[in-house]
Design a protein around this motif. Sequence first.
Motif, PDB file in Angstrom:
ATOM      1  N   ILE A  59       0.825  -1.209   0.000  1.00 43.79           N
ATOM      2  CA  ILE A  59       0.000   0.000   0.000  1.00 43.79           C
ATOM      3  C   ILE A  59       0.858   1.257   0.000  1.00 43.79           C
ATOM      4  CG2 ILE A  59      -1.619   1.371   1.391  1.00 43.79           C
ATOM      5  CD1 ILE A  59      -2.908  -1.261   2.254  1.00 43.79           C
ATOM      6  N   THR A  60       1.924   1.246   0.805  1.00 43.77           N
ATOM      7  CA  THR A  60       2.750   2.450   0.930  1.00 43.77           C
ATOM      8  C   THR A  60       3.734   2.629  -0.223  1.00 43.77           C
ATOM      9  OG1 THR A  60       4.323   1.231   2.322  1.00 43.77           O
ATOM     10  CG2 THR A  60       2.620   2.488   3.442  1.00 43.77           C
ATOM     11  N   ALA A  61       4.152   1.511  -0.861  1.00 41.18           N
ATOM     12  CA  ALA A  61       5.184   1.622  -1.884  1.00 41.18           C
ATOM     13  C   ALA A  61       4.721   1.281  -3.292  1.00 41.18           C
ATOM     14  CB  ALA A  61       6.376   0.723  -1.519  1.00 41.18           C
ATOM     15  N   GLY A  62       3.604   0.541  -3.427  1.00 43.60           N
ATOM     16  CA  GLY A  62       3.228   0.091  -4.760  1.00 43.60           C
ATOM     17  C   GLY A  62       1.841   0.469  -5.222  1.00 43.60           C
ATOM     18  N   SER A  63       1.036   1.040  -4.350  1.00 37.84           N
ATOM     19  CA  SER A  63      -0.328   1.404  -4.737  1.00 37.84           C
ATOM     20  C   SER A  63      -0.391   2.869  -5.165  1.00 37.84           C
ATOM     21  CB  SER A  63      -1.282   1.172  -3.556  1.00 37.84           C
ATOM     22  OG  SER A  63      -1.142   2.206  -2.593  1.00 37.84           O
ATOM     23  N   PRO A  64      -1.511   3.304  -5.751  1.00 38.25           N
ATOM     24  CA  PRO A  64      -1.656   4.713  -6.113  1.00 38.25           C
ATOM     25  C   PRO A  64      -1.508   5.669  -4.930  1.00 38.25           C
ATOM     26  CG  PRO A  64      -3.321   3.418  -7.232  1.00 38.25           C
ATOM     27  CD  PRO A  64      -2.639   2.488  -6.262  1.00 38.25           C
ATOM     28  N   LEU A  65      -1.698   5.175  -3.703  1.00 39.14           N
ATOM     29  CA  LEU A  65      -1.524   6.039  -2.536  1.00 39.14           C
ATOM     30  C   LEU A  65      -0.090   6.553  -2.443  1.00 39.14           C
ATOM     31  CD1 LEU A  65      -3.587   4.174   0.218  1.00 39.14           C
ATOM     32  CD2 LEU A  65      -4.214   6.226  -1.058  1.00 39.14           C
ATOM     33  N   ALA A  66       0.869   5.777  -2.969  1.00 39.05           N
ATOM     34  CA  ALA A  66       2.254   6.229  -2.970  1.00 39.05           C
ATOM     35  C   ALA A  66       2.410   7.464  -3.844  1.00 39.05           C
ATOM     36  CB  ALA A  66       3.170   5.114  -3.457  1.00 39.05           C
ATOM     37  N   ASP A  67       1.676   7.526  -4.958  1.00 38.43           N
ATOM     38  CA  ASP A  67       1.711   8.705  -5.826  1.00 38.43           C
ATOM     39  C   ASP A  67       0.971   9.871  -5.196  1.00 38.43           C
ATOM     40  OD1 ASP A  67       3.124   7.301  -7.768  1.00 38.43           O
ATOM     41  OD2 ASP A  67       1.287   6.578  -8.711  1.00 38.43           O
ATOM     42  N   ILE A  68      -0.185   9.584  -4.626  1.00 37.91           N
ATOM     43  CA  ILE A  68      -0.998  10.638  -4.015  1.00 37.91           C
ATOM     44  C   ILE A  68      -0.252  11.305  -2.873  1.00 37.91           C
ATOM     45  CG2 ILE A  68      -3.109  11.070  -2.687  1.00 37.91           C
ATOM     46  CD1 ILE A  68      -4.454   8.856  -4.327  1.00 37.91           C
ATOM     47  N   SER A  69       0.517  10.519  -2.117  1.00 35.48           N
ATOM     48  CA  SER A  69       1.205  11.063  -0.945  1.00 35.48           C
ATOM     49  C   SER A  69       2.217  12.133  -1.312  1.00 35.48           C
ATOM     50  CB  SER A  69       1.914   9.937  -0.181  1.00 35.48           C
ATOM     51  OG  SER A  69       3.002   9.427  -0.927  1.00 35.48           O
TER      52      SER A  69
END
Length: 274
Positions: A59-69
Amino acid sequence: MIEYFQLLLGDQLEWGYPLLGFLCCIAISYVFLVKRYTQLKLRNMKPLLFLVGLGLLYITAGSPLADISQLSLSLHMTQMSVLYFLIPPILFLGIPDQLFNHVSQVLKSNRISKLFFAPKIALYVFAALFFMYHLPFVITILSKSAPIHSGYIFVLFLLSLGMWWPIAAPDSNQRLCRSEMKRYAFLSGIILMPACLWLILLAVIDMGNSSSISQTTAPYCSPSQADSFSLLPFPFNTKFDQLMAGIVMLGLHKTGLMVTFKLGDKFRPSAPSS
């Protein structure tokens, strides 16, 4: 909400399928080894912890949330803090003693910690690189090369593993004693403090514009929209964002230590009754 960020970032929101495949292989191997070499059920706390750690890593390194962050410094620091202050101890504590001992025997070594840097060296180097990572000129250099940026993040993660080893090692016999663990935890808080204070100090004294670092980190996701952070809602587009970033880092590091100590006590073998 996802539609909002898709509009903000265009086609930059991506799922890291190679990382997902790699983590799935680790999860499958872990489940096989747990069933083969331990008596634990998968619903036991340790297997659940390890699988949760892998999920958080993706979640922290490979999901779109990494881009959003990358659009907000506080969200970015949340991502980084989870990656370095929560995931390593969760993964370590999720490895059963029996499995760890079996792997040690296969590798013909009773100290797998040799695979990592010496803990204090890892701590000092991690703190230095982590502080440098949030200096504007360093971010500018890293943003020009995705492979170099990814390599920098990977080195930080490896160092964080070594940093957490003395208080979260899978084998309780390789952890520091309780008093030494407390001293090491205190030292880690002191060593990592400058990176937190740097962000808080800039926000408090309002040195320049609090969004300057956010402007620098934004190109990681969308180089053509470096000012997209300004479109984020309050308080992510104000000087409070940078203040929250420093506070979040302090809070999650403390949380990681508290969780590690609590789970470590839970998994520590009870003293034999006389």
